[in-house]
Scaffold this motif. Structure first.
Motif, short mmCIF file in Angstrom:
data_model
loop_
_atom_site.label_atom_id
_atom_site.label_comp_id
_atom_site.label_asym_id
_atom_site.label_seq_id
_atom_site.Cartn_x
_atom_site.Cartn_y
_atom_site.Cartn_z
N SER A 13 35.55 40.47 31.97
CA SER A 13 36.53 39.81 30.93
C SER A 13 36.12 40.41 29.47
N TYR A 28 51.28 43.10 36.91
CA TYR A 28 49.92 42.18 36.88
C TYR A 28 49.49 41.71 38.37
N PRO A 29 48.48 42.06 38.76
CA PRO A 29 47.56 42.96 38.08
C PRO A 29 48.13 44.40 38.37
N ALA A 59 43.39 48.21 41.60
CA ALA A 59 42.86 47.01 40.77
C ALA A 59 41.52 47.60 39.98
N LEU A 60 41.51 47.12 39.10
CA LEU A 60 40.24 47.25 38.27
C LEU A 60 38.97 47.16 39.31
N ASN A 64 43.98 43.88 29.08
CA ASN A 64 42.87 43.06 29.98
C ASN A 64 43.50 41.71 29.89
N GLU A 95 41.27 35.66 37.89
CA GLU A 95 40.38 36.87 38.22
C GLU A 95 40.60 37.73 37.08
N TYR A 96 39.63 38.49 36.23
CA TYR A 96 39.91 39.39 35.27
C TYR A 96 40.51 40.58 35.85
N GLN A 97 41.57 41.16 35.41
CA GLN A 97 42.11 42.23 35.77
C GLN A 97 43.06 43.06 34.49
N TRP A 146 30.42 39.86 32.77
CA TRP A 146 30.51 39.19 33.92
C TRP A 146 31.05 37.60 34.07
N LYS A 173 35.60 43.85 37.88
CA LYS A 173 36.41 42.97 37.14
C LYS A 173 35.65 42.13 36.13
N GLN A 178 34.92 52.32 32.87
CA GLN A 178 35.62 52.40 33.72
C GLN A 178 36.98 53.18 33.30
#
Length: 321
Positions: free
Chosen positions: A141, A130-131, A135-136, A109, A115-117, A159, A139, A176
């Motif tokens: 964290s 990466y990513p 993609a996830l 993670n 952007e969190y990915q 979030w 998204k 997920q």
């Protein structure tokens, strides 16, 4: 031997403790210490760092430490570190509980270009991705991650990540799932929601169940609860199990003695007690302290006991292997 009478050898390798009577070595690496968020630097680690992603390659006697400030490969029989190609500054690992290994690939993670990915590193080829593509879907964290050897489970998270009372951390309950064999995210499992929203949890898999330990619901809302989700032992049937309307997380009666986050969950799958999960260190809001405590979660009866050994130094956001 019972747990209380096991002989424990304390070693200063990373530092680590070894469970000699079960032929198991557990490595606890770096993290933050008690004193003003000081980064712990182990005697043999080239650079002190928090939040490593870890891959253990037993056949080749190698341990991979990814992220933090830099990345290393440790060759156990040579007692030597090798530096790996650095990640760009646009990639920041959030690997407290957020990394797993499937075969030679480590999934983690990360904050990637704001952007969190999810990203990956192939320990055989030395290639970063990466990513991850695709993609996830959601998204988040500080999600925790687990794997059954094929599927990567990305559980909970936040979030947003803002540390003040006026802007609380928004924890979520989403599950997920990424299929490493077909390179796709499962889309028909949205009903698999945690009973309690949680970010900064620690997750692991054993014998058909994914476990989620503790975590936080906000800056001052810590958890000591445990949940588990049945996914089965047949990886070819996981999609069917999770898409069934009856699939749901179970909130266990057992709980840790106090709330904590930033700890490591470690298993000894090659030992005579593979069903035990060691929950090591962390930070407790209830106690207002960094922890050296070790709890043992027994998956055979979903019970928690206090281990008869501790870390040499209290710490949080460390890696375990």
């Amino acid at each position: 031997l019972d747990r209380a009478s096991r002989s424990i050898i304390v070693a200063w390798f990373v530092p680590a403790f070894l469970l000699a009577t079960v032929s198991c070595a557990i490595f606890i690496c770096n993290g933050y210490s008690l004193k003003n968020f000081t980064l712990v630097q182990s005697p043999s680690m080239p650079v002190g760092s928090a939040a490593y992603a870890v891959n253990v390659d037993l056949p080749n006697r190698a341990i991979w430490f990814l992220g933090g400030w830099t990345s290393f490969k440790y060759v156990t029989n040579e007692n030597a570190f090798e530096s790996l190609p650095a990640l760009p500054y646009s990639v920041s690992l959030h690997s407290n509980g957020g990394s797993v290994s499937v075969n030679s690939v480590v999934y983690f993670n990360a904050l990637i270009a704001s952007e969190y990915q999810i990203g990956s590193f192939d320990t055989q080829t030395g290639l970063w991705q990466y990513p991850l593509s695709p993609a996830l879907p959601i998204k988040l964290s500080s999600s925790c991650m687990a794997t059954d050897g094929r599927f990567v489970f990305v559980i909970g998270g936040w979030w947003t990540r803002v540390y003040d009372d006026k802007n609380p951390i928004n924890a979520v309950s989403d599950t997920q799932v990424y299929d490493t064999m077909t390179n796709e995210w499962l889309t028909d499992i949205a009903h698999n929601q945690l009973n309690e929203v949680r970010g900064d949890a620690v997750c692991t898999y054993y014998n058909g169940y994914v476990y989620a330990f503790n975590g936080r619901q906000g800056h001052y809302a810590w958890l000591n609860s445990i949940e588990k989700l049945y996914v089965g032992t047949d990886t070819s049937n996981v999609r069917n199990v999770l898409s069934a309307s009856t699939s749901q997380w179970q909130l266990l009666q057992a709980a840790l003695p106090f709330s904590r986050w930033g700890f490591a969950a470690v298993q000894c799958l090659e030992s005579v007690e593979p069903h035990l999960i060691y929950l090591v260190g962390g930070y407790s809001g209830a106690r207002g302290a960094y922890l050296s405590d070790v709890e043992i979660f027994d998956t055979s009866d979903d019970s928690v006991s206090h281990a008869p050994f501790t870390l040499n130094m209290a710490r949080r956001r460390h890696a375990g292997a």
